[in-house]
Every structure is written in structure tokens, then in C-alpha cells.
Motif scaffolding. Structure first.
Motif, PDB file in Angstrom:
ATOM      1  N   MET A 111       0.838  -1.201   0.000  1.00 44.94           N
ATOM      2  CA  MET A 111       0.000   0.000   0.000  1.00 44.94           C
ATOM      3  C   MET A 111       0.871   1.248   0.000  1.00 44.94           C
ATOM      4  SD  MET A 111      -2.948  -1.241   2.690  1.00 44.94           S
ATOM      5  CE  MET A 111      -3.795   0.328   2.723  1.00 44.94           C
ATOM      6  N   LEU A 112       1.975   1.226   0.763  1.00 46.09           N
ATOM      7  CA  LEU A 112       2.885   2.367   0.777  1.00 46.09           C
ATOM      8  C   LEU A 112       3.506   2.565  -0.598  1.00 46.09           C
ATOM      9  CD1 LEU A 112       4.343   4.576   2.350  1.00 46.09           C
ATOM     10  CD2 LEU A 112       6.061   2.879   3.031  1.00 46.09           C
ATOM     11  N   GLY A 113       3.904   1.465  -1.239  1.00 46.25           N
ATOM     12  CA  GLY A 113       4.439   1.556  -2.594  1.00 46.25           C
ATOM     13  C   GLY A 113       3.409   2.099  -3.558  1.00 46.25           C
ATOM     14  N   TRP A 114       2.142   1.732  -3.352  1.00 44.30           N
ATOM     15  CA  TRP A 114       1.035   2.206  -4.189  1.00 44.30           C
ATOM     16  C   TRP A 114       0.939   3.735  -4.107  1.00 44.30           C
ATOM     17  CZ3 TRP A 114      -4.463  -0.408  -3.741  1.00 44.30           C
ATOM     18  CH2 TRP A 114      -5.202  -0.098  -4.854  1.00 44.30           C
ATOM     19  N   VAL A 115       1.097   4.243  -2.887  1.00 51.06           N
ATOM     20  CA  VAL A 115       1.018   5.691  -2.688  1.00 51.06           C
ATOM     21  C   VAL A 115       2.213   6.409  -3.330  1.00 51.06           C
ATOM     22  CG1 VAL A 115       1.088   7.516  -0.945  1.00 51.06           C
ATOM     23  CG2 VAL A 115      -0.340   5.483  -0.571  1.00 51.06           C
ATOM     24  N   LEU A 116       3.390   5.798  -3.242  1.00 47.22           N
ATOM     25  CA  LEU A 116       4.623   6.472  -3.654  1.00 47.22           C
ATOM     26  C   LEU A 116       4.980   6.306  -5.129  1.00 47.22           C
ATOM     27  CD1 LEU A 116       6.939   5.606  -0.612  1.00 47.22           C
ATOM     28  CD2 LEU A 116       5.649   7.714  -1.005  1.00 47.22           C
ATOM     29  N   ILE A 117       4.427   5.290  -5.807  1.00 51.77           N
ATOM     30  CA  ILE A 117       4.958   4.924  -7.111  1.00 51.77           C
ATOM     31  C   ILE A 117       4.790   6.008  -8.169  1.00 51.77           C
ATOM     32  CG2 ILE A 117       2.861   3.769  -7.958  1.00 51.77           C
ATOM     33  CD1 ILE A 117       4.864   1.619  -9.120  1.00 51.77           C
ATOM     34  N   ASP A 118       3.747   6.801  -8.077  1.00 52.24           N
ATOM     35  CA  ASP A 118       3.569   7.871  -9.058  1.00 52.24           C
ATOM     36  C   ASP A 118       4.133   9.207  -8.564  1.00 52.24           C
ATOM     37  OD1 ASP A 118       2.483   6.419 -11.116  1.00 52.24           O
ATOM     38  OD2 ASP A 118       0.423   6.632 -10.404  1.00 52.24           O
ATOM     39  N   GLN A 119       4.676   9.229  -7.341  1.00 51.51           N
ATOM     40  CA  GLN A 119       5.295  10.441  -6.813  1.00 51.51           C
ATOM     41  C   GLN A 119       6.817  10.339  -6.833  1.00 51.51           C
ATOM     42  OE1 GLN A 119       3.638  11.437  -2.963  1.00 51.51           O
ATOM     43  NE2 GLN A 119       1.601  10.720  -3.531  1.00 51.51           N
ATOM     44  N   PHE A 120       7.331   9.146  -6.568  1.00 52.90           N
ATOM     45  CA  PHE A 120       8.767   8.892  -6.617  1.00 52.90           C
ATOM     46  C   PHE A 120       9.107   8.226  -7.940  1.00 52.90           C
ATOM     47  CE2 PHE A 120      10.440   9.245  -2.138  1.00 52.90           C
ATOM     48  CZ  PHE A 120       9.301   9.817  -1.618  1.00 52.90           C
ATOM     49  N   ARG A 121      10.362   8.284  -8.309  1.00 49.94           N
ATOM     50  CA  ARG A 121      10.793   7.524  -9.463  1.00 49.94           C
ATOM     51  C   ARG A 121      10.766   6.031  -9.119  1.00 49.94           C
ATOM     52  NH1 ARG A 121      16.002  10.768 -12.025  1.00 49.94           N
ATOM     53  NH2 ARG A 121      14.889  12.714 -12.530  1.00 49.94           N
ATOM     54  N   ARG A 122      10.477   5.218 -10.137  1.00 49.03           N
ATOM     55  CA  ARG A 122      10.460   3.768  -9.924  1.00 49.03           C
ATOM     56  C   ARG A 122      11.825   3.304  -9.387  1.00 49.03           C
ATOM     57  NH1 ARG A 122       5.686   5.771 -11.698  1.00 49.03           N
ATOM     58  NH2 ARG A 122       4.747   4.652 -13.441  1.00 49.03           N
ATOM     59  N   ARG A 123      12.882   3.898  -9.926  1.00 46.81           N
ATOM     60  CA  ARG A 123      14.237   3.501  -9.547  1.00 46.81           C
ATOM     61  C   ARG A 123      14.483   3.727  -8.056  1.00 46.81           C
ATOM     62  NH1 ARG A 123      19.192   6.205 -12.679  1.00 46.81           N
ATOM     63  NH2 ARG A 123      18.056   5.299 -14.427  1.00 46.81           N
ATOM     64  N   LYS A 124      13.926   4.810  -7.513  1.00 47.04           N
ATOM     65  CA  LYS A 124      14.143   5.120  -6.101  1.00 47.04           C
ATOM     66  C   LYS A 124      13.545   4.038  -5.204  1.00 47.04           C
ATOM     67  CE  LYS A 124      14.169   9.426  -5.235  1.00 47.04           C
ATOM     68  NZ  LYS A 124      13.795  10.846  -4.996  1.00 47.04           N
ATOM     69  N   LEU A 125      12.347   3.562  -5.546  1.00 48.63           N
ATOM     70  CA  LEU A 125      11.750   2.477  -4.779  1.00 48.63           C
ATOM     71  C   LEU A 125      12.574   1.195  -4.909  1.00 48.63           C
ATOM     72  CD1 LEU A 125       7.913   2.886  -5.486  1.00 48.63           C
ATOM     73  CD2 LEU A 125       9.230   3.677  -3.517  1.00 48.63           C
ATOM     74  N   MET A 126      13.152   0.987  -6.089  1.00 47.79           N
ATOM     75  CA  MET A 126      13.987  -0.198  -6.299  1.00 47.79           C
ATOM     76  C   MET A 126      15.237  -0.154  -5.417  1.00 47.79           C
ATOM     77  SD  MET A 126      12.777  -2.501  -8.121  1.00 47.79           S
ATOM     78  CE  MET A 126      14.338  -3.360  -8.288  1.00 47.79           C
ATOM     79  N   TYR A 127      15.850   1.018  -5.286  1.00 46.06           N
ATOM     80  CA  TYR A 127      17.026   1.149  -4.419  1.00 46.06           C
ATOM     81  C   TYR A 127      16.657   0.817  -2.966  1.00 46.06           C
ATOM     82  CZ  TYR A 127      20.168   3.306  -7.857  1.00 46.06           C
ATOM     83  OH  TYR A 127      20.984   3.532  -8.930  1.00 46.06           O
ATOM     84  N   ILE A 128      15.534   1.351  -2.518  1.00 44.97           N
ATOM     85  CA  ILE A 128      15.092   1.085  -1.144  1.00 44.97           C
ATOM     86  C   ILE A 128      14.910  -0.416  -0.933  1.00 44.97           C
ATOM     87  CG2 ILE A 128      13.218   1.405   0.517  1.00 44.97           C
ATOM     88  CD1 ILE A 128      12.751   4.175  -0.773  1.00 44.97           C
ATOM     89  N   GLY A 129      14.208  -1.066  -1.867  1.00 49.18           N
ATOM     90  CA  GLY A 129      13.966  -2.493  -1.748  1.00 49.18           C
ATOM     91  C   GLY A 129      15.228  -3.320  -1.824  1.00 49.18           C
ATOM     92  N   SER A 130      16.152  -2.949  -2.711  1.00 49.77           N
ATOM     93  CA  SER A 130      17.380  -3.735  -2.897  1.00 49.77           C
ATOM     94  C   SER A 130      18.271  -3.690  -1.660  1.00 49.77           C
ATOM     95  CB  SER A 130      18.141  -3.227  -4.123  1.00 49.77           C
ATOM     96  OG  SER A 130      17.391  -3.422  -5.304  1.00 49.77           O
ATOM     97  N   PHE A 131      18.439  -2.510  -1.087  1.00 50.91           N
ATOM     98  CA  PHE A 131      19.238  -2.421   0.140  1.00 50.91           C
ATOM     99  C   PHE A 131      18.546  -3.136   1.301  1.00 50.91           C
ATOM    100  CE2 PHE A 131      21.335   1.153  -2.095  1.00 50.91           C
ATOM    101  CZ  PHE A 131      22.647   0.756  -1.906  1.00 50.91           C
ATOM    102  N   GLY A 132      17.213  -3.106   1.295  1.00 56.06           N
ATOM    103  CA  GLY A 132      16.467  -3.867   2.303  1.00 56.06           C
ATOM    104  C   GLY A 132      16.702  -5.356   2.173  1.00 56.06           C
TER     105      GLY A 132
END
Length: 356
Positions: A292-313
Motif C-alpha cells: 500500500m505504501l508503494g502504491w502511494v509512492l509509485i507515481d510520486q517517486f521515481r520507480r528507480r528510487k523504490l527499487m534502491y530502497i527495496g534492494s538495500f532492504g
């Protein structure tokens, strides 16, 4: 956002719900199945993985009927296959019959993972496409959560056969999905490019966006990729390679190992069976919240930024899990597993369908 568009997207998103539900219900049944049929580790692994083998075939060939007969009828039949698979696996008299029906369920999972996001992306205006396509992922994780909760509630319900009830539950939403799809229209892109029905395409577009002429023009301008080129054309090489690698690393992250074997993993840390099943529901909740958080952020943040967060996680959580099992200190393994699931949900889990 147009109410009809939201309704259709929710209906198609039920395909994602079935995806998640059918994927995760096996977690509550896999140990009982191994004990019932006295399966070796090899055959046990093979039986559990049959759905994944079916998924590969379904994903590879699911687009063929979708192009030939339409997105809508293909999705209806996907629901029917989910139903057949659920009933067949639940009443299976032996391990080979069980494997066959789990393979059929995998075909449905693979085909839905291709056709449902395509349907949503083709019927949604560009400005809402990210949020609506990620609705498919949201439904996947909702299905996973419901599967874990259902397994916990059904544990002991049917005695030695409670695993059959766990698998059979999938039949109910399968029928609902097929019925819901009957009420949705075909996508305007398919009507225009594959059927040549411009009037039909315009009537669907008019229900979701005001600029009908512009939308038709955009679809026609992309017609060359349908009429004269394939996805294997040289100019698409970079895009195809990136899409394939994205999907590949999404799987080798280990997400399916956790989804399929979460109760067993938690039992290995010293939790009892009932507590392990309940803790597994926590995975579903974390998965849902961070999707749900990704749903909120995906059109506000770049896709790549969410990928970086997930990869380091991934790196942090999997590293901690590895150290815990190496040192045989299991107290924090559930927490590390939750971090891994959160990283997946907000990163690759949220971005993959939109990216591809």
C-alpha cells in the motif's frame, strides 16, 4: 478517477488475488502432504514447485489466446482453470494427481500475471496507469494474507484432511473472478488493433477519458509494433533484456521460498506449529501494508528510487537471516523475515508490473 475504470480494475485485479491466494495456501499444506504420501525431499520439492513450472508455461504462452481471442475471454478462462485446479488438488488421491492439478494452477498464475496487467494498462489513462497496474500487485499480497489467515483458521478444521480444505478454498473466489470478468468490457487497444472495431474501441474509451480522438490516435500510432514487428526486433533488445532481468531477480531474491515455506521456517526457529501459522499471517500483513505504501509512492517517486530502497532492504535482511542461522541464534529471524518482506513489497514487488 472514473468509477467504471476503478470497478473494472478491481475486477481484473481479482486475478492477482487468486495469484496470491493460490501461491500461498500451499504453505499450510506442504508438511501434511509430505507426511501423507511419505514423499522424499526430492519429490516433496517437486510437488510444491509444480505450480512454479506451470507458471513458466502460463507466462510464456498466456499472451497468445489474449491476442487471438481477447483479454476478457482469456481472463474468464483463467478463472475457470483456477477453479479446476483448486478442486482437483483438494481431492487428489495421490501425489501425481496432486502435481497435475497444481501444475494447472500454475498455468493460471502465469497467464494471469501476463494478461491482467496488460488489461489494466490498456484500459487505464496514462496518468493513472501506475496506480492501477500496481493494484494487481496489491491484490496478490492481499491474496497471500488471506491464504495465511485461512490456513490458520482451518488448521484442525478437517482433522488429517484440513490441508484439503486449505487448498479447496481457492475455488470460491475463482468462480467470483470469472463472473466479475463477464461484466467488464474488452480493452480498446485490442478492439482497435486486433479486431478492427474502432466504434467499439471509442465506446470503451469514452467511458474512461474525455479525449477519445487523441486516445484512438495514440493506439493507431503504436499499431506498427503489432502489424510489422515482434518483441524480438533489435530496437527492443534493451527493453526486453531489462524486463527479463527484472523478473529474474524478482524471483531469485527468494520471495517464493519465504511465501511457500514460511510456517516451516518459523518452526525451525523453535515456534510451535500453531504459533508458526499465526506468525506467517504477520508476513501477509507486512506485505500488504508496504505494498500500500508503494502504491502511494509509485507515481510520486521515481520507480528507480523504490527499487534502491527495496534492494538495500534485501541485502540487510537476508544478511541478518543468514547470520542468524549460521550462528544458530533464531530469536530475531521472524523480525528479519518481516524486514525482507517489507523490502520486497515496497521495491520489486511494487514496481515490477509497471516496469515490465
Amino acid at each position: 478517477m472514473n468509477k467504471k475504470l476503478v470497478t473494472w480494475s478491481i475486477a481484473v485485479g481479482l486475478g492477482g488475488f487468486l495469484f496470491g491466494l493460490d501461491t500461498a495456501v500451499i504453505s499450510g499444506a506442504e508438511q501434511d502432504i509430505q507426511e501423507l504420501w511419505k514423499m522424499s525431499d526430492f519429490y516433496h520439492g517437486l510437488a510444491i514447485a509444480m505450480a512454479l513450472y506451470g507458471t513458466i508455461v502460463g507466462a510464456a504462452f498466456g499472451g497468445i489466446p489474449a491476442d487471438k481471442y481477447g483479454r476478457k475471454p482469456t481472463l474468464i478462462w483463467i478463472g475457470v482453470l483456477f477453479f479446476v485446479s483448486a478442486i482437483g488438488a483438494a481431492v487428489a488421491p495421490d501425489q501425481y494427481t496432486f502435481m497435475l492439478f497444481r501444475f494447472i494452477g500454475g498455468l493460471s498464475i502465469g497467464a494471469s500475471s501476463v494478461v491482467a496487467p496488460v488489461y489494466i494498462s490498456e484500459i487505464a489513462p496514462p496518468e493513472y496507469r501506475g496506480r492501477l497496474v500496481i493494484a494487481f500487485q496489491f491484490n496478490i499480497v492481499l491474496g497471500i494474507l488471506i491464504a495465511y489467515v485461512s490456513n490458520y483458521l482451518l488448521d484442525g478444521f478437517g482433522g488429517e484432511d484440513d490441508w484439503r480444505w486449505m487448498l479447496g478454498v481457492v475455488a470460491v473466489p475463482s468462480l467470483l473472478f470469472s463472473v466479475a470478468m463477464i461484466t467488464t468490457p474488452e480493452t480498446p487497444r485490442w478492439l482497435l488493433l486486433y479486431r478492427g472495431d474502432e466504434a467499439g474501441a471509442r465506446s470503451v474509451i469514452a467511458l474512461t477519458r474525455p479525449d477519445t480522438d487523441q486516445a484512438v490516435k495514440e493506439i493507431k500510432e503504436s499499431a506498427g509494433t503489432v502489424a510489422g514487428e515482434t518483441v524480438f526486433a533489435r530496437k527492443f533488445n534493451t527493453s526486453v533484456i531489462l524486463a527479463v532481468l527484472f523478473a529474474f531477480f524478482n524471483q531469485v531474491s527468494g520471495i517464493n521460498a519465504v511465501i511457500y515455506f514460511a510456517p516451516r521456517i518459523f518452526e525451525m526457529t523453535g515456534l510451535g506449529k500453531e504459533t508458526a501459522l499465526l506468525s506467517t499471517a504477520g508476513i501477509g500483513i507486512v506485505n500488504l501494508l508496504f505494498t500500500m505504501l508503494g502504491w502511494v509512492l509509485i507515481d510520486q517517486f521515481r520507480r528507480r528510487k523504490l527499487m534502491y530502497i527495496g534492494s538495500f532492504g534485501y541485502l540487510i535482511s537476508l544478511g541478518l537471516i543468514t547470520l542468524a542461522f549460521f550462528n544458530e541464534t533464531y530469536a530475531n529471524v521472524p523480525l528479519y523475515t518481516f524486514i525482507f518482506i517489507a523490502a520486497h513489497a515496497i521495491g520489486q514487488g511494487s514496481v515490477i508490473w509497471v516496469f515490465i
